[in-house]
Structure formats: structure tokens, C-alpha cells
Design an enzyme around this catalytic site. Structure first.
Site, PDB file in Angstrom:
ATOM      1  CD  GLU A 240     -36.750  24.037  41.215  1.00 17.29           C
ATOM      2  OE1 GLU A 240     -37.492  23.964  40.207  1.00 17.29           O
ATOM      3  OE2 GLU A 240     -37.177  24.130  42.380  1.00 17.29           O
ATOM      4  CB  CYS A 274     -41.099  23.125  39.218  1.00 21.60           C
ATOM      5  SG  CYS A 274     -40.995  24.640  40.090  1.00 21.60           S
TER       6      CYS A 274
HETATM    7  C1  UN1 Z   1     -41.189  22.823  42.899  1.00 19.78           C
HETATM    8  O1  UN1 Z   1     -42.244  22.636  42.292  1.00 19.78           O
HETATM    9  O2  UN1 Z   1     -40.563  23.906  42.792  1.00 19.78           O
HETATM   10  O3  UN1 Z   1     -40.729  16.991  43.499  1.00 19.78           O
HETATM   11  C2  UN1 Z   1     -40.609  21.864  43.857  1.00 19.78           C
HETATM   12  C3  UN1 Z   1     -41.692  17.670  43.896  1.00 19.78           C
HETATM   13  C4  UN1 Z   1     -41.538  18.414  45.199  1.00 19.78           C
HETATM   14  C5  UN1 Z   1     -40.793  19.680  44.997  1.00 19.78           C
HETATM   15  C6  UN1 Z   1     -41.295  20.537  43.876  1.00 19.78           C
HETATM   16  N1  UN1 Z   1     -40.853  17.574  46.149  1.00 19.78           N
HETATM   17  O4  UN1 Z   1     -42.743  17.746  43.275  1.00 19.78           O
END
Ligand code: UN1
Length: 491
Positions: A240, A274
């Protein structure tokens, strides 16, 4: 990092003050070896516990996180700078995935398929996989571990967690809670932690054949290394990685709903998710008025930059000094590439703040829509604005980056939304595609992850549990005679 006499230590820094919270001793390659050897033994014990009983352990772990939510959330705020409600949200995400995993523990399904041979049964069963190596990033220092650890635990696996060296205290606290609960219920060693550098510990971990699955969250650069080394030994990796997420705002969008969604997506977690919204692709007919409103909103945010644990703060610090440098580099590049800074664009300098703060930044791409820096993921609150005329052009722009994590469209039209989600795959090319909600803030119930350089892995909800188990196809002959498949005769 410092070499005192003996082992290597790292400082966990508070990004709000740039001061040291604590010193943490690093594990060595020898520590890794010991942990991995023990983990294999723990796995042999844990896999023999029935899945619903494993679920009871995860239920108790979820309860412990409910109890400690406030303190753990504050620790996340202290160590990585998330504002209070986002720090609390991070721990809530652990509670949520624990609940999900408990339910799953009573319904890990198999499949019965029709056999072509009379008197035969064809089934699939799912079995525990082994020791799962989890590599996590600083930005979700607890929740992403829990996505992996809770599913792995009900699946019958042991987790060996290598957290980010920017958030070791959060990792120590979370793993200790899980381990203490499991140990008190008679299951020591199911949740394991190894804190070390990539070279000393990370490389040993990803090359280790005893770990059938490596689940890694972080940069595309890191993921390419993990993917290559794990593939070399024909192991399984769940990646990921980065995102370069866009919101398309169509001319018929409800702008009162769109505005806060985009602001949260772009500046929430100081742009360090992310899933952060990094590009706004807006219809040219509404661009000027909407971007004016957005600029105003960005200006009003300036007074809400500050200590993440203080009431009213909406923007905390970046994680460290290097992140601030990368922010400044991206802004300089954008300027050099002909873009216009509409808001922010520099460090936040106020007498009452000392840490790694930057101003939320809005950058308008040149009329040509050409802005190479916007193709890169910069972990900072920078939103690049592009305009479009035809929807297909907007979708092509949104898909034009190397990553494919999250995307969204804002529209009141079913035609536009269905074009974006087209079942022939010609719409968004991302793992996540939303309508009238932002790119970040996914619930745990869906599978989380993305395509292209995001790595293709799926964590969290839906059927992501399959990554943590091994599938076995079984043909059972109860006919009393031997019959070969495909009508083959061998007499
Ligand atoms: C991440 O940034 O690695 O959807 C995870 C989201 C969070 C998870 C992000 N529930 O922004």
C-alpha cells in the site's frame, strides 16, 4: 540517530516543538533473528486455536483500545503531530477493525464447488498462513498496523511489526497493549514488535523465507524494494504505497458540500495521508468563483495552524525538518514551472510556534495544465488546481499519474458519476473512487489500497483477509472407485 556506547538509539521527536520525547533503543539483526525464530513457534501454537476463540482475543484487544483511546490518541498527536480529533480517529480505526475481525472470526468462509465426477466433493478451505511481517509508515502509526494485526490474528497468524522510526513510541504502546491482552488470555508471542533500521532489520525481514507475507505501507520507492526482494524468494507481498489523488469538480456540483470536502482532503493531517487530495480538477465554467472561495478558506486556516492538542487547531506540523524541505522544494519547482501560488507557499512563522509547520498551500497550474511537479507525491498540504472543459479530459488528467490510490468526483448528475465509475473500467483507474465525498477518510469496511505504483494490495475490510490465509483446494472421493478428471483413461 546517535551511536552511544553499545546499541544504537533513536530520538522520538515531537514535531510540534522539535524537542525529544524519548530515546528508543534499536533492535539489531540478531534481535530480528531471535524474534523471527520465536514467532514461528508462536504461530504453531496460535494456529491450533479455533478461529472464534482467536476472535475473542481480538475482541478483548479492541476493548483495551476503547479504554485507552484518549491517551493513545494523544500519544499519536505528540509523536506525529495529528490534531486531537484525528489522533482519536486513528485509535477509533483500531477499534473498528478489531470489531470487524471479531465478526470475521465466526464466518471465515470456504467454498463448495460442483465436481465433474460422481461421488466427489470439491471444496476450498482457508488456512492460517504463518508469520506476517508488517512494515508501517509514520502517518498512520497505529491504525495500519491494526488493519494487518487484527485480520492476521483471526486468520491464525502471528504479526511481526516493524514500525516507522518516526513513531516508535506509538508502536511500543499499541503492541504492548495487544500482547498483554493476548498473553493474559494464554497466548503470548502473537503480536511482536521489532524496531530497527531498514538496513539492519528491514532487509533481513523482507528476505526471510519464514515470513510468507510482507505487508508494507510507505513510499513507492520503498515498495519497489520490498516487492522485488519478496518476489525474488517467491513470497507474497501486500503493498500500500503512494497516492496522487484528485478530485474532479463538475459544473453541476453542490459547491457548499464540495468545498469542505476538498479542504479536509487537502489539508487534513497536514497533507500527510496516502489519500490526501493533491490535485483539484475543476470545470472551467466554475473555476474562478470556486477557487476564490477556496483561497479565502485557505487564508482563514492560517490562524488555525498550531499545537495539534490545542482546541481549535486544524493544521498541525509536518513530521520532521526533511518534510518541510520537501514542501519548500515542491513549491519552488511549481513556481519555476510557471504555476501561481494562490495561498500559503512557505513555512508558518509565528512567535508561538517552533516545530515543523508550513502554511496550507494552493497552487494554480499554468493555463496549459502542464505542471510536472504535480505528478509527484509530496507529503505536505499542497493542492494543485487544474481546469477542464470535457469530462473525459478530466478523467484522463486524473488517471495520468503513476499512482492509483484514491479519487473522487463531485456532481449532481448520475451520468457524470456513472461515467466516473463506468463498469467497463474507462473511468477512474484508482482502487478507491468516490462520489460527493473526498479522497481521504475511508471507512475500514471496504478494501483499502490502489493500483499502478500504489502497489495493488488491499488491506482492511471486504475480503482483504484472504491475503493473510492460504487457500487449499480439496477433492474428496467417496465413490469407492477411481475416476480421473478430464475423462482421462489410464488402465
Ligand atoms: C494511509 O494514509 O496510509 O482513508 C491510510 C484514510 C484513512 C487511512 C489512510 N482511513 O484516509
Amino acid at each position: 540517530m546517535t551511536a552511544q556506547s553499545g546499541p544504537l538509539w533513536i530520538a522520538s521527536e515531537n514535531p510540534t516543538t522539535a524537542g525529544t520525547l524519548a530515546w528508543v533503543k534499536l533492535d539489531t539483526a540478531a534481535d530480528y533473528e531471535r524474534q523471527a525464530t520465536e514467532a514461528v513457534e508462536s504461530f504453531k501454537r496460535w494456529r491450533s486455536i479455533p478461529a472464534p476463540a482467536r476472535g475473542l482475543v481480538v475482541r478483548a484487544i479492541g476493548d483495551a483500545f476503547r479504554t485507552h483511546k484518549h491517551d493513545l490518541g494523544e500519544l499519536v498527536s505528540l509523536e506525529v503531530g495529528k490534531i486531537r480529533s484525528e489522533g482519536q480517529g486513528e485509535i477509533q480505526e483500531i477499534v473498528d477493525i478489531a470489531d470487524f475481525a471479531v465478526g470475521l472470526s465466526r464466518q471465515l468462509p470456504g467454498l463448495t464447488l460442483p465436481s465433474e465426477r460422481a461421488g466427489h466433493r470439491l471444496i476450498e478451505q482457508w488456512l492460517p498462513l504463518g508469520v506476517v511481517g508488517v512494515i508501517s509508515a509514520f502517518n498512520f502509526p497505529a491504525a495500519v498496523w491494526a488493519w494487518n494485526a487484527c485480520l492476521a490474528a483471526v486468520a491464525g497468524d502471528v504479526t511481526l511489526w516493524k514500525p516507522s522510526l518516526l513513531a516508535p513510541l506509538t508502536a511500543i504502546a499499541c503492541n504492548r497493549i495487544a500482547d498483554e491482552v493476548a498473553t493474559s488470555m494464554g497466548h503470548p508471542g502473537v503480536f511482536r514488535l521489532i524496531i530497527g533500521t531498514d538496513t539492519e532489520v528491514g532487509e533481513s525481514m523482507i528476505a526471510d523465507k519464514r515470513l510468507p507475507l510482507i505487508s508494507a505501507t510507505g513510499s513507492c520507492r520503498m515498495g519497489k524494494r520490498v516487492g522485488a526482494v519478496v518476489a525474488q524468494r517467491l513470497g507474497r507481498s501486500l503493498l500500500e504505497l503512494g497516492g496522487n489523488n484528485a478530485c474532479i469538480v463538475h459544473k453541476d456540483a453542490d459547491l457548499d458540500l464540495t468545498l469542505p470536502a476538498i479542504v479536509f482532503g487537502a489539508v487534513g493531517t497536514a497533507g500527510q495521508r496516502c489519500t490526501t487530495t493533491r490535485r483539484l480538477i475543476i470545470h472551467e465554467s466554475i473555476a474562478d468563483t470556486f477557487v476564490q472561495r477556496l483561497t479565502k478558506a485557505y487564508q482563514s486556516l492560517e490562524s488555525r495552524i498550531g499545537d495539534p492538542l490545542k482546541d481549535g487547531t486544524l493544521i498541525g506540523p509536518l513530521v520532521n525538518a526533511k518534510a518541510v524541505e520537501q514542501f519548500e522544494h515542491a513549491v519552488a519547482q511549481a513556481k519555476a514551472q510557471g504555476a501561481q501560488i494562490l495561498a500559503g507557499g512557505s513555512r508558518a512563522e509565528r512567535s508561538d510556534i517552533r516545530g515543523h509547520f508550513v502554511r496550507p498551500t494552493l497552487i494554480k497550474a499554468p493555463a496549459s495544465n502542464t505542471l510536472p511537479i504535480a505528478l509527484e507525491e509530496t507529503f505536505a498540504p499542497i493542492l494543485y488546481v487544474f481546469t477542464y472543459r470535457e469530462l473525459d479530459e478530466a478523467i484522463a488528467m486524473q488517471n495520468s499519474v503513476d499512482q492509483g490510490l484514491s479519487s473522487s468526483v463531485f456532481t449532481e448528475s448520475v451520468r457524470v458519476s456513472e461515467r466516473f465509475l463506468h463498469p467497463d473500467g474507462s473511468g477512474s483507474d484508482c482502487g478507491i473512487a468516490n462520489v460527493n465525498c473526498g479522497t481521504s477518510g475511508a471507512e475500514i469496511g471496504g478494501a483499502f489500497g490502489g493500483e499502478k505504483e500504489t502497489g495493488g494490495g488491499r488491506e482492511s475490510g471486504s475480503d482483504s483477509w484472504k491475503a493473510y490465509m492460504r487457500r487449499q483446494t480439496c477433492t474428496i472421493n467417496f465413490s469407492g472407485k477411481l475416476e480421473l478428471a478430464q475423462g482421462i483413461r489410464f488402465e
